[in-house]
Write an enzyme that holds these catalytic residues in place. Sequence first.
Site, mmCIF file in Angstrom:
data_model
loop_
_atom_site.group_PDB
_atom_site.id
_atom_site.type_symbol
_atom_site.label_atom_id
_atom_site.label_comp_id
_atom_site.label_asym_id
_atom_site.label_seq_id
_atom_site.Cartn_x
_atom_site.Cartn_y
_atom_site.Cartn_z
ATOM 1 N N CYS A 243 50.821 6.889 32.957
ATOM 2 C CA CYS A 243 51.275 8.267 32.960
ATOM 3 C C CYS A 243 52.340 8.429 34.046
ATOM 4 O O CYS A 243 52.180 7.936 35.162
ATOM 5 C CB CYS A 243 50.180 9.292 33.217
ATOM 6 S SG CYS A 243 48.875 9.274 32.001
ATOM 7 N N ARG B 140 55.736 3.900 32.027
ATOM 8 C CA ARG B 140 54.360 4.074 32.496
ATOM 9 C C ARG B 140 53.418 4.549 31.387
ATOM 10 O O ARG B 140 52.193 4.516 31.551
ATOM 11 C CB ARG B 140 54.321 5.096 33.638
ATOM 12 C CG ARG B 140 55.149 4.719 34.830
ATOM 13 C CD ARG B 140 55.088 5.796 35.870
ATOM 14 N NE ARG B 140 53.748 5.911 36.422
ATOM 15 C CZ ARG B 140 53.297 5.211 37.439
ATOM 16 N NH1 ARG B 140 54.072 4.349 38.022
ATOM 17 N NH2 ARG B 140 52.082 5.365 37.893
ATOM 18 N N TRP C 75 49.877 8.090 28.959
ATOM 19 C CA TRP C 75 49.241 6.885 28.425
ATOM 20 C C TRP C 75 47.770 7.277 28.303
ATOM 21 O O TRP C 75 47.082 7.454 29.310
ATOM 22 C CB TRP C 75 49.429 5.716 29.386
ATOM 23 C CG TRP C 75 48.902 4.422 28.858
ATOM 24 C CD1 TRP C 75 49.557 3.526 28.055
ATOM 25 C CD2 TRP C 75 47.603 3.857 29.089
ATOM 26 N NE1 TRP C 75 48.754 2.455 27.774
ATOM 27 C CE2 TRP C 75 47.548 2.626 28.400
ATOM 28 C CE3 TRP C 75 46.476 4.269 29.799
ATOM 29 C CZ2 TRP C 75 46.414 1.807 28.401
ATOM 30 C CZ3 TRP C 75 45.358 3.458 29.798
ATOM 31 C CH2 TRP C 75 45.337 2.242 29.110
ATOM 32 N N ASN D 174 48.013 12.082 36.639
ATOM 33 C CA ASN D 174 47.980 10.644 36.375
ATOM 34 C C ASN D 174 46.735 10.115 37.052
ATOM 35 O O ASN D 174 46.537 10.328 38.245
ATOM 36 C CB ASN D 174 49.246 9.995 36.962
ATOM 37 C CG ASN D 174 49.158 8.487 37.009
ATOM 38 O OD1 ASN D 174 48.479 7.877 36.186
ATOM 39 N ND2 ASN D 174 49.830 7.880 37.963
ATOM 40 N N GLY D 175 45.872 9.440 36.281
ATOM 41 C CA GLY D 175 44.630 8.912 36.859
ATOM 42 C C GLY D 175 43.461 9.240 35.959
ATOM 43 O O GLY D 175 43.644 9.624 34.795
ATOM 44 N N GLU E 299 51.691 -17.798 30.228
ATOM 45 C CA GLU E 299 52.661 -16.713 30.358
ATOM 46 C C GLU E 299 53.525 -16.601 29.091
ATOM 47 O O GLU E 299 53.810 -15.492 28.631
ATOM 48 C CB GLU E 299 53.526 -16.959 31.617
ATOM 49 C CG GLU E 299 54.651 -15.979 31.867
ATOM 50 C CD GLU E 299 54.226 -14.525 32.009
ATOM 51 O OE1 GLU E 299 53.028 -14.232 32.101
ATOM 52 O OE2 GLU E 299 55.126 -13.670 31.986
ATOM 53 N N LYS F 289 53.663 -13.220 26.816
ATOM 54 C CA LYS F 289 54.935 -12.524 26.510
ATOM 55 C C LYS F 289 55.047 -12.287 25.021
ATOM 56 O O LYS F 289 55.406 -11.204 24.575
ATOM 57 C CB LYS F 289 56.141 -13.346 26.946
ATOM 58 C CG LYS F 289 56.712 -13.306 28.318
ATOM 59 C CD LYS F 289 56.954 -12.035 29.015
ATOM 60 C CE LYS F 289 55.716 -11.336 29.443
ATOM 61 N NZ LYS F 289 55.381 -11.331 30.832
ATOM 62 N N GLU G 185 52.394 -9.657 23.660
ATOM 63 C CA GLU G 185 52.519 -8.247 24.067
ATOM 64 C C GLU G 185 53.727 -7.554 23.458
ATOM 65 O O GLU G 185 53.684 -6.356 23.208
ATOM 66 C CB GLU G 185 52.461 -8.071 25.586
ATOM 67 C CG GLU G 185 53.572 -8.679 26.367
ATOM 68 C CD GLU G 185 53.382 -8.531 27.871
ATOM 69 O OE1 GLU G 185 52.662 -7.645 28.319
ATOM 70 O OE2 GLU G 185 53.982 -9.337 28.601
ATOM 71 N N HIS H 129 39.602 -29.776 22.306
ATOM 72 C CA HIS H 129 38.255 -29.202 22.436
ATOM 73 C C HIS H 129 38.138 -27.879 21.698
ATOM 74 O O HIS H 129 37.322 -27.038 22.065
ATOM 75 C CB HIS H 129 37.904 -29.058 23.914
ATOM 76 C CG HIS H 129 37.952 -30.363 24.631
ATOM 77 N ND1 HIS H 129 36.939 -31.286 24.560
ATOM 78 C CD2 HIS H 129 38.921 -30.925 25.384
ATOM 79 C CE1 HIS H 129 37.272 -32.359 25.267
ATOM 80 N NE2 HIS H 129 38.479 -32.158 25.771
ATOM 81 N N LYS I 129 53.430 -0.063 32.036
ATOM 82 C CA LYS I 129 53.901 -1.006 33.056
ATOM 83 C C LYS I 129 53.004 -1.011 34.285
ATOM 84 O O LYS I 129 52.773 -2.037 34.890
ATOM 85 C CB LYS I 129 55.327 -0.613 33.452
ATOM 86 C CG LYS I 129 55.934 -1.530 34.472
ATOM 87 C CD LYS I 129 57.021 -2.358 33.858
ATOM 88 C CE LYS I 129 57.476 -3.461 34.749
ATOM 89 N NZ LYS I 129 57.194 -4.788 34.199
HETATM 90 C C1 F6R Z 1 52.764 -8.577 31.356
HETATM 91 C C2 F6R Z 1 52.617 -7.558 32.369
HETATM 92 C C3 F6R Z 1 51.256 -7.243 32.870
HETATM 93 C C4 F6R Z 1 51.272 -7.097 34.393
HETATM 94 C C5 F6R Z 1 49.904 -6.636 34.906
HETATM 95 C C6 F6R Z 1 49.875 -6.560 36.418
HETATM 96 O O1 F6R Z 1 54.079 -8.742 30.982
HETATM 97 O O2 F6R Z 1 53.565 -6.961 32.779
HETATM 98 O O3 F6R Z 1 50.334 -8.218 32.474
HETATM 99 O O4 F6R Z 1 51.626 -8.324 34.946
HETATM 100 O O5 F6R Z 1 49.614 -5.380 34.373
HETATM 101 O O6 F6R Z 1 50.792 -5.634 36.895
HETATM 102 P P1 F6R Z 1 51.323 -5.680 38.388
HETATM 103 O O7 F6R Z 1 52.039 -6.975 38.562
HETATM 104 O O8 F6R Z 1 52.227 -4.503 38.495
HETATM 105 O O9 F6R Z 1 50.125 -5.588 39.274
#
Ligand code: F6R
Length: 613
Positions: A2, A27, A73, A99-100, A486, A490, A493, A509, A608
């Site tokens: 949010c 956000r 969100w 937000n929260g 990773e 990517k 998501e 396995h 994010k």
């Molecule tokens: C993936 C991604 C998330 C963040 C995770 C942690 O692309 O962006 O998996 O890495 O939410 O966020 P931070 O790094 O802001 O603590």
Amino acid sequence: MCGIVGYIGNKQACEIILKGLKRLEYRGYDSAGVALLNGDLRVYKKQGKVLDLEESLEGKNIEGTIGMGHTRWATHGEPNDKNAHPHQSPTGDLSVIHNGIIENYATLKEGLLQRGHTFKSDTDTEVLIHLIEDIMKNANLSLQDAVRAALGQVVGAYAIVILSKNHPEHVIAARKGSPLVVGIGKERGEFFLASDATPIVEYTNQVIYIKDGEIAIIENKELTIKTIDNVIQTPYIQELEMNLEQLEKGGYPHFMLKEIYEQPKSIFDSFRGRIDAKSGNINMRSVRDYQEKLSKVNRLILIGCGTSWHAGLVAEYLFEDLARVPVEVEYASEFRYRNPVIYPDDLIVSISQSGETADTLAAMELAKQKGATVFGVCNVVGSSIPRLSHGGAYTHAGPEIGVASTKAFTAQVTVLTLYALAMAKQRETLSSSRIKQLMKEMEAIPGKVEQALKLNDKIYKIAELYKDAKNFLYLGRGYNFPVALEGALKLKEISYIHAEGYPAAEMKHGPIALIDEEMPVVVIATNNEHYEKLVSNIQEVKARKGKVIAIVTEGNTGLNELADHIIEVPETENCLSPILNTIPLQLLSYHIAVMRECNVDQPRNLAKSVTVE
Ligand code: F6R
């Protein structure tokens, strides 16, 4: 999670708020709303993106120099018009954005229902604004006192902004656990409020980060900051480091692509001035200030979530290999709830792009309570994680707006490499000439990333072939096992294709059962001691008709006959290879997502900054 924006001053608030909400859309983006104060208090809200809200405002009265806005969100209640913020009190005199999560909202709501309140939404936030009005009426308190009294009853996390029809020229905001920043405008009496500085940077570089348990009151053109117990605080005004250009797409179709292409610079910025390959010295304040601690540390515990956790996994190899320090890497959300054993000579390192991830913050708090020294490796300057840390380092990657993390990851790995080198130097686990050699190679990495980015056209063509795949497998070993994780993250998501990352040897396995002619398998097979083993793994995939996309070191022709596609990255030291090998995987997921017409910068269901547990 949010985004909130507020404005009070002489300009028209709505335009500033909508622009700010667009900057904060990373956000959360399932619904949005604004409230404008201009004699009356008008609230407009809409399911969908900020653009949908903007269109819905066409022809409406949006006059007013005081206002606030929200991009949501969803946590409590599905994304729709009625659950969108702002929420109003029963009389409509008060309005709030939040937000929260108000964890005890059900109990508070029950009490209010018994006192005759009826609710229009399913949210926890509406309960809060009802509670404030209820307290004002029944306890005959002023708005400010009622806000403080209501927040005293709340369990959970919040950043809120409140407007009142009966208090023109007045804005109240408060924070506990969710970020909130106040911008001081250039004209007297002009103030901005936001979840982070991105909506503010266009107007001012003077900001105050509100602390947990503080309330900001803007009244009669003055800002006062108090604690929830009504004790006046002296605000600490900081200068913003970011600039507007960093927040624009700069000609790229998506922020994610811009951020992928920024990596030569962001990686350079993350080690600039911190290493000296000639002397082998590390110039980092936390290394100087915690020299003794770092040399005595018995164990490192690295905590993070998502991509930041993957950076921690790369660092596990770095610290153990280079500095011979035992490492544990923990999901912050698991660490905080399992009564972890922490010794006084452990060092906890929290890794986070945003610096606001709720689980990571809570894990740090727990570690601090248990007496541990806590470092933060964080991108957003002034965010909560660096403020909670004893020491640490910023990654200096610049604002990352695309929801999928790219340049933040490579910058995190770079900074963690610097710490591993610093500890290797202190503990004499590497010779001074080897340290200098690794530093020299680190200095070459931005140029090599530049070269890796030239693979874009080739990767685009590979993406065209596999864009309709239902599943992907990513394999790597050693330093490149976390890179496989990773790469898979990517892809899933942003393209919504199911993908799994595995240590290559583990394939036998279980995951091998999935392999058939429909399964693309990305194998990170750059030159290192595992190479021959990886060739065997590729043989096993090919024997089952899987399609192999191999990332190899430039000049390696050994897999030309075996793999379906070869992506050649420049040669580097094995311990630095995760930074380089990540680049083609970022590009592959980006192109596949664009080809599938997915919203790359704002993938569904994601946000994010995950400021709720
Ligand atoms: C993936 C991604 C998330 C963040 C995770 C942690 O692309 O962006 O998996 O890495 O939410 O966020 P931070 O790094 O802001 O603590």
